[in-house]
Write a protein that holds these residues in place. Structure first.
Motif, PDB file in Angstrom:
ATOM      1  N   TYR A   4      45.856   2.987 -24.899  1.00 39.76           N
ATOM      2  CA  TYR A   4      45.216   4.269 -24.601  1.00 39.76           C
ATOM      3  C   TYR A   4      45.348   4.669 -23.132  1.00 39.76           C
ATOM      4  CZ  TYR A   4      41.484   1.043 -23.214  1.00 39.76           C
ATOM      5  OH  TYR A   4      40.783   0.030 -22.645  1.00 39.76           O
ATOM      6  N   LYS A   5      46.259   4.012 -22.416  1.00 31.87           N
ATOM      7  CA  LYS A   5      46.426   4.277 -20.976  1.00 31.87           C
ATOM      8  C   LYS A   5      46.626   5.755 -20.662  1.00 31.87           C
ATOM      9  CE  LYS A   5      48.004   0.367 -18.351  1.00 31.87           C
ATOM     10  NZ  LYS A   5      49.088  -0.409 -17.832  1.00 31.87           N
ATOM     11  N   ASP A   6      47.398   6.437 -21.482  1.00 29.06           N
ATOM     12  CA  ASP A   6      47.672   7.857 -21.221  1.00 29.06           C
ATOM     13  C   ASP A   6      46.438   8.728 -21.430  1.00 29.06           C
ATOM     14  OD1 ASP A   6      47.822   7.406 -24.008  1.00 29.06           O
ATOM     15  OD2 ASP A   6      49.050   9.197 -24.286  1.00 29.06           O
ATOM     16  N   LYS A   7      45.417   8.214 -22.088  1.00 25.27           N
ATOM     17  CA  LYS A   7      44.175   8.949 -22.343  1.00 25.27           C
ATOM     18  C   LYS A   7      43.009   8.422 -21.516  1.00 25.27           C
ATOM     19  CE  LYS A   7      45.340  11.646 -25.859  1.00 25.27           C
ATOM     20  NZ  LYS A   7      45.149  13.070 -25.884  1.00 25.27           N
ATOM     21  N   LYS A   8      43.274   7.455 -20.646  1.00 23.88           N
ATOM     22  CA  LYS A   8      42.201   6.767 -19.926  1.00 23.88           C
ATOM     23  C   LYS A   8      41.303   7.729 -19.146  1.00 23.88           C
ATOM     24  CE  LYS A   8      41.461   2.980 -16.677  1.00 23.88           C
ATOM     25  NZ  LYS A   8      42.122   1.899 -15.935  1.00 23.88           N
ATOM     26  N   LYS A   9      41.894   8.626 -18.393  1.00 20.53           N
ATOM     27  CA  LYS A   9      41.099   9.550 -17.575  1.00 20.53           C
ATOM     28  C   LYS A   9      40.208  10.416 -18.460  1.00 20.53           C
ATOM     29  CE  LYS A   9      41.463  13.017 -13.961  1.00 20.53           C
ATOM     30  NZ  LYS A   9      42.347  13.790 -13.097  1.00 20.53           N
ATOM     31  N   ASP A  10      40.764  10.947 -19.531  1.00 23.76           N
ATOM     32  CA  ASP A  10      40.001  11.777 -20.461  1.00 23.76           C
ATOM     33  C   ASP A  10      38.870  10.972 -21.113  1.00 23.76           C
ATOM     34  OD1 ASP A  10      39.462  14.122 -22.103  1.00 23.76           O
ATOM     35  OD2 ASP A  10      40.366  12.986 -23.749  1.00 23.76           O
ATOM     36  N   LEU A  11      39.173   9.747 -21.519  1.00 22.91           N
ATOM     37  CA  LEU A  11      38.155   8.907 -22.155  1.00 22.91           C
ATOM     38  C   LEU A  11      37.017   8.582 -21.190  1.00 22.91           C
ATOM     39  CD1 LEU A  11      40.523   6.507 -24.122  1.00 22.91           C
ATOM     40  CD2 LEU A  11      38.977   8.215 -25.122  1.00 22.91           C
ATOM     41  N   VAL A  12      37.356   8.259 -19.967  1.00 20.89           N
ATOM     42  CA  VAL A  12      36.330   7.959 -18.956  1.00 20.89           C
ATOM     43  C   VAL A  12      35.460   9.197 -18.716  1.00 20.89           C
ATOM     44  CG1 VAL A  12      35.944   7.400 -16.525  1.00 20.89           C
ATOM     45  CG2 VAL A  12      37.572   6.064 -17.862  1.00 20.89           C
ATOM     46  N   ASN A  50      31.840   8.892 -31.531  1.00 16.18           N
ATOM     47  CA  ASN A  50      32.815   8.752 -32.613  1.00 16.18           C
ATOM     48  C   ASN A  50      34.163   9.332 -32.223  1.00 16.18           C
ATOM     49  OD1 ASN A  50      31.282   7.344 -34.466  1.00 16.18           O
ATOM     50  ND2 ASN A  50      30.494   9.193 -35.442  1.00 16.18           N
ATOM     51  N   LYS A  51      34.153  10.438 -31.489  1.00 18.92           N
ATOM     52  CA  LYS A  51      35.421  11.042 -31.056  1.00 18.92           C
ATOM     53  C   LYS A  51      36.166  10.112 -30.101  1.00 18.92           C
ATOM     54  CE  LYS A  51      37.427  15.374 -29.728  1.00 18.92           C
ATOM     55  NZ  LYS A  51      37.219  16.792 -29.549  1.00 18.92           N
ATOM     56  N   VAL A  52      35.437   9.488 -29.186  1.00 15.68           N
ATOM     57  CA  VAL A  52      36.059   8.515 -28.279  1.00 15.68           C
ATOM     58  C   VAL A  52      36.630   7.351 -29.088  1.00 15.68           C
ATOM     59  CG1 VAL A  52      35.599   6.803 -26.470  1.00 15.68           C
ATOM     60  CG2 VAL A  52      34.664   9.107 -26.265  1.00 15.68           C
ATOM     61  N   GLY A  53      35.837   6.844 -30.016  1.00 11.72           N
ATOM     62  CA  GLY A  53      36.290   5.720 -30.842  1.00 11.72           C
ATOM     63  C   GLY A  53      37.511   6.069 -31.668  1.00 11.72           C
ATOM     64  N   LYS A  54      37.521   7.246 -32.246  1.00 10.37           N
ATOM     65  CA  LYS A  54      38.671   7.660 -33.059  1.00 10.37           C
ATOM     66  C   LYS A  54      39.937   7.788 -32.216  1.00 10.37           C
ATOM     67  CE  LYS A  54      36.036   9.924 -36.670  1.00 10.37           C
ATOM     68  NZ  LYS A  54      35.622  11.200 -37.283  1.00 10.37           N
ATOM     69  N   THR A  55      39.783   8.275 -31.008  1.00 14.20           N
ATOM     70  CA  THR A  55      40.941   8.385 -30.115  1.00 14.20           C
ATOM     71  C   THR A  55      41.508   7.003 -29.809  1.00 14.20           C
ATOM     72  OG1 THR A  55      40.095  10.415 -29.110  1.00 14.20           O
ATOM     73  CG2 THR A  55      41.709   9.164 -27.830  1.00 14.20           C
ATOM     74  N   ILE A  56      40.633   6.063 -29.481  1.00 14.91           N
ATOM     75  CA  ILE A  56      41.091   4.703 -29.168  1.00 14.91           C
ATOM     76  C   ILE A  56      41.666   4.036 -30.413  1.00 14.91           C
ATOM     77  CG2 ILE A  56      40.373   2.400 -28.401  1.00 14.91           C
ATOM     78  CD1 ILE A  56      38.384   3.832 -26.520  1.00 14.91           C
ATOM     79  N   LEU A  57      41.044   4.252 -31.561  1.00 17.12           N
ATOM     80  CA  LEU A  57      41.546   3.683 -32.814  1.00 17.12           C
ATOM     81  C   LEU A  57      42.939   4.208 -33.135  1.00 17.12           C
ATOM     82  CD1 LEU A  57      40.973   1.898 -35.284  1.00 17.12           C
ATOM     83  CD2 LEU A  57      39.861   3.887 -36.329  1.00 17.12           C
ATOM     84  N   GLU A  58      43.147   5.501 -32.945  1.00 14.61           N
ATOM     85  CA  GLU A  58      44.458   6.098 -33.189  1.00 14.61           C
ATOM     86  C   GLU A  58      45.511   5.509 -32.248  1.00 14.61           C
ATOM     87  OE1 GLU A  58      46.670  10.462 -33.144  1.00 14.61           O
ATOM     88  OE2 GLU A  58      44.550  10.314 -32.619  1.00 14.61           O
ATOM     89  N   LYS A  59      45.156   5.407 -30.970  1.00 14.59           N
ATOM     90  CA  LYS A  59      46.088   4.837 -29.996  1.00 14.59           C
ATOM     91  C   LYS A  59      46.385   3.370 -30.327  1.00 14.59           C
ATOM     92  CE  LYS A  59      47.008   8.242 -27.301  1.00 14.59           C
ATOM     93  NZ  LYS A  59      48.393   8.653 -27.083  1.00 14.59           N
ATOM     94  N   HIS A  60      45.365   2.640 -30.766  1.00 15.64           N
ATOM     95  CA  HIS A  60      45.542   1.232 -31.134  1.00 15.64           C
ATOM     96  C   HIS A  60      46.528   1.104 -32.299  1.00 15.64           C
ATOM     97  CE1 HIS A  60      44.638  -2.976 -31.645  1.00 15.64           C
ATOM     98  NE2 HIS A  60      44.174  -2.782 -32.868  1.00 15.64           N
ATOM     99  N   ALA A  61      46.346   1.953 -33.312  1.00 17.74           N
ATOM    100  CA  ALA A  61      47.221   1.896 -34.482  1.00 17.74           C
ATOM    101  C   ALA A  61      48.665   2.236 -34.125  1.00 17.74           C
ATOM    102  CB  ALA A  61      46.714   2.835 -35.567  1.00 17.74           C
ATOM    103  N   HIS A  62      48.842   3.271 -33.293  1.00 14.85           N
ATOM    104  CA  HIS A  62      50.197   3.703 -32.940  1.00 14.85           C
ATOM    105  C   HIS A  62      50.812   2.878 -31.822  1.00 14.85           C
ATOM    106  CE1 HIS A  62      50.533   7.161 -35.551  1.00 14.85           C
ATOM    107  NE2 HIS A  62      49.299   7.506 -35.214  1.00 14.85           N
ATOM    108  N   GLY A  63      50.014   2.080 -31.133  1.00 15.26           N
ATOM    109  CA  GLY A  63      50.521   1.265 -30.032  1.00 15.26           C
ATOM    110  C   GLY A  63      50.508  -0.207 -30.369  1.00 15.26           C
ATOM    111  N   CYS A  64      49.347  -0.819 -30.249  1.00 15.69           N
ATOM    112  CA  CYS A  64      49.212  -2.269 -30.427  1.00 15.69           C
ATOM    113  C   CYS A  64      49.627  -2.727 -31.827  1.00 15.69           C
ATOM    114  CB  CYS A  64      47.769  -2.703 -30.151  1.00 15.69           C
ATOM    115  SG  CYS A  64      47.184  -2.322 -28.490  1.00 15.69           S
ATOM    116  N   VAL A  65      49.136  -2.028 -32.844  1.00 17.53           N
ATOM    117  CA  VAL A  65      49.430  -2.439 -34.221  1.00 17.53           C
ATOM    118  C   VAL A  65      50.907  -2.253 -34.523  1.00 17.53           C
ATOM    119  CG1 VAL A  65      48.949  -1.977 -36.655  1.00 17.53           C
ATOM    120  CG2 VAL A  65      47.066  -2.000 -35.003  1.00 17.53           C
ATOM    121  N   GLN A  66      51.428  -1.107 -34.156  1.00 16.49           N
ATOM    122  CA  GLN A  66      52.849  -0.835 -34.399  1.00 16.49           C
ATOM    123  C   GLN A  66      53.732  -1.863 -33.695  1.00 16.49           C
ATOM    124  OE1 GLN A  66      54.127   3.032 -32.998  1.00 16.49           O
ATOM    125  NE2 GLN A  66      55.384   3.306 -34.817  1.00 16.49           N
TER     126      GLN A  66
END
Length: 90
Positions: A4-12, A50-66
């Motif tokens: 989620y590095k590319d979204k870090k600033k937004d998430l923070v 939940n929105k923060v969690g969903k963003t991280i979950l999506e990034k996890h699936a498309h990054g770490c899991v993939q």
């Protein structure tokens, strides 16, 4: 590794807003605000988290899991992902 590095600033920034909302909730309780108004704010905080969690979950699936699947560690990471999804949906 974080995906989620590319979204870090937004998430923070989102988490800082949520922190402010929670402080506001605390103030509402301290000031004996109307129950329904407090409950509406609690729902807003939950939605924001939940929105923060969903963003991280999506990034996890498309990054770490993939990545894990591509390197042969798919079964392990899929099990981990399922556990996370089940916990997230409680």
């Amino acid at each position: 590794m974080t995906s989620y590095k590319d979204k870090k600033k937004d998430l923070v920034n989102r988490l800082k807003r949520i922190e402010g909302q929670v402080r506001g909730l605390q103030g509402m309780i301290e000031d004996d605000k109307y129950c329904a108004d407090v409950l509406v704010q609690i729902a807003a905080v939950r939605g924001a988290l939940n929105k923060v969690g969903k963003t991280i979950l999506e990034k996890h699936a498309h990054g770490c899991v993939q990545n894990a699947i591509a390197t042969g560690d798919g079964d392990e990471i899929i099990e981990e992902l399922l556990e996370i999804v089940f916990k997230f949906n409680k």
